[in-house]
Design an enzyme around this catalytic site. Structure first.
Site, short mmCIF file in Angstrom:
data_model
loop_
_atom_site.label_atom_id
_atom_site.label_comp_id
_atom_site.label_asym_id
_atom_site.label_seq_id
_atom_site.Cartn_x
_atom_site.Cartn_y
_atom_site.Cartn_z
N SER A 1 0.85 -1.19 0.00
CA SER A 1 0.00 0.00 0.00
C SER A 1 0.88 1.24 0.00
O SER A 1 1.96 1.25 0.61
CB SER A 1 -0.92 0.02 1.22
OG SER A 1 -1.68 1.22 1.27
N ASP B 1 -9.77 11.30 11.22
CA ASP B 1 -9.72 11.00 9.78
C ASP B 1 -10.49 9.72 9.49
O ASP B 1 -10.09 8.91 8.66
CB ASP B 1 -8.27 10.88 9.30
CG ASP B 1 -8.17 10.92 7.78
OD1 ASP B 1 -9.11 11.42 7.13
OD2 ASP B 1 -7.15 10.44 7.24
#
Length: 495
Positions: free
Chosen positions: A239, A384
């Site tokens: 990722s 977030d």
């Protein structure tokens, strides 16, 4: 005839006065020299034996002539050795320092003079003129100042040689170039810009973590983990994001018995490029845990503090039983955690997985419960939270990426919580969960604050007012104290 043999003498009958005369002595000496060195006098050439006024009757002159001939033969031998050793090689050696050079040597030609020392400088006037202290020369119409167009143009052309070596300015030999101030300043600014750009590229290459790659310092940290046995092997990148790069690795053996390394690990390497963090300091500079250590003057320390912040937040969440990665070790800006997934395949994000209506409803209530636990038990706000930072694995939701998480006492903590509630509500309402609360109801359910407002604008205004009151209260009474008023604990929702 040997010159050192006994000369043939003939008896000359003369008086004592004739023997004592100097004229007779010179004649006898000249006869001996002609008899001893006839070939030298006849063959030798050079400035010392030609001409009418040259006297060759001196022994010193003859010795110098012989020495000169020996030196010429010696120099010729050195040249032959140079050609023999150098051959066609591009790198050559020279015996120039061993040559016997004499001021009267006629072989010293103009070829030995460096042409660069005698060339004409096209940027300099034939008769250089100096500008006096008064700043001008001449009188009347012939006055010339230091701002003269021709003088400045030639000076600007010569000043181009002071640019960086990487900036090619060309070769103007043989051309009387005159650059105006405008052109010179533009070239100078461009040269400085190119120099700074080259320095930035070098800095980014040597000291930054690029996408799907690591810098030498980070690579050294990973090598130490593998060589120390903590990690068995690092398989590759799984990722990439704006702030970090995540690698998959197989766990090894721990040096201590109390720490268990999971079979599969995720290595989160925070990027050391500073561009992504220039607007992220608001999450850390007002956090009382890092406020005293925060400094904009050393932004690279912010990155290490960012990794440390995520480690502490994950530890709190793990202690509260919230599904999240388990922290293994932190080394500078490299955080090793447990891998959420199986066989090198990471668990999908909530936005990428297709869930049934029952699983979607189950995920919603689980997230609502985790948000309440995060706020009350961990004393944290994710800041977030969205479908991009939630994974679906083993039939439940896992929270990741908590490096920006702050405490509710943060000056913007409630604003971050309201933004999380909006993201969660919009996602599950679009996903078809009829029981999903709107952002204002979800905010009150998570925080326990009964804020009553008819519209979103007034709701956010009350949130800002609470934050202002809490900030003043924290400054007056302590770092961790909060004066948020709530009517008991928030209700725990369960399906």
């Amino acid at each position: 005839q040997c010159p050192w043999g006994a000369p043939n003498t003939t008896s000359i009958s003369c008086s004592l006065a004739d023997v004592m005369s100097e004229q007779l002595a010179k004649e006898l000496q000249l006869e001996e020299e002609n008899a001893a060195f006839p070939e030298v006098v006849a063959v030798a050439e050079g400035p010392f034996i030609t001409g009418e006024d040259i006297d060759t009757s001196s022994d010193l002159m003859l010795a110098q002539m012989l020495q000169m001939e020996f030196d010429r033969e010696y120099d010729a031998q050195l040249r032959r050795e140079e050609r023999k050793i150098n051959g066609d090689s591009k790198v050559s050696i020279s015996f120039e320092n061993f040559r016997k050079v004499h001021p009267y040597d006629s072989d010293s030609s103009e070829d030995e003079v460096d042409w660069q020392d005698t060339r004409h400088d096209p940027y300099r006037a034939d008769k250089p003129t100096t500008t006096p202290r008064k700043g001008f020369i001449g009188k009347g119409k012939d006055i010339t100042t230091k701002h003269d167009e021709v003088v400045c143009g030639r000076k600007n052309t010569a000043r181009m040689e002071n640019f960086a070596p990487e900036f090619q300015v060309g070769d103007g030999i043989g051309m009387d170039l005159k650059l105006s101030n405008q052109v010179f300043n533009a070239l100078k600014q461009h040269a400085y810009s190119e120099e700074r750009r080259s320095a930035r590229l070098h800095e980014k290459k040597e000291h930054s973590t690029a996408e799907k790659a690591v810098d030498p310092k980070t690579r050294l940290l990973l090598y130490k983990m593998v060589n120390g046995g903590m990690l068995e092997t690092i398989t590759g990148c799984i990722s990439t994001g704006k702030e970090s790069v995540v690698f998959h690795a197989y766990g090894g053996q721990s040096a201590t018995e109390d720490k268990v390394i999971p079979p599969e690990c995720a290595i989160k390497v925070f990027k050391t490029t500073l561009n992504e963090f220039k607007n992220r300091d608001k999450y850390i500079k007002d956090d009382y845990r890092f406020k005293d250590r925060f400094s904009k003057l050393n932004p690279r320390k912010i990155i290490r503090m960012w990794a440390e912040k995520e480690m502490h937040n994950l530890t709190r969440m793990q202690d509260a039983g919230i599904p999240c990665p388990q922290v293994v070790i932190l080394k500078k800006h490299v955080l090793v955690m447990s891998f959420i997934g199986q066989d090198q395949v990471p668990a999908p994000k909530l936005k990428d997985v297709t869930l049934s209506s029952e699983d979607m409803k189950k995920a919603y209530y689980q997230i609502l419960n985790m948000m309440q636990q995060l706020y009350k038990e961990c004393n944290l706000v994710h800041a977030d939270l969205s479908e991009y930072n939630m994974l679906w694995h083993d039939g439940k939701v896992w929270l990741i990426d908590v490096s920006q998480s702050v405490e509710p006492t943060h000056p913007h903590g409630l604003e971050f919580l309201f933004r999380d509630c909006r993201n969660v509500s919009q996602f599950f309402q679009k996903g078809g969960v009829a029981e999903a609360l709107n952002e204002r109801e979800l905010f009150n359910a998570v925080s326990g604050l009964n804020i009553t407002a008819d519209n979103e604008v007034d709701f956010q205004a009350e949130i800002e007012a609470l934050e202002k009151m809490n900030e003043d209260h924290v400054q007056n009474h302590g770092k961790k104290l909060s004066m948020f008023s709530s009517d008991g604990d928030p209700p725990i929702y369960d399906e």
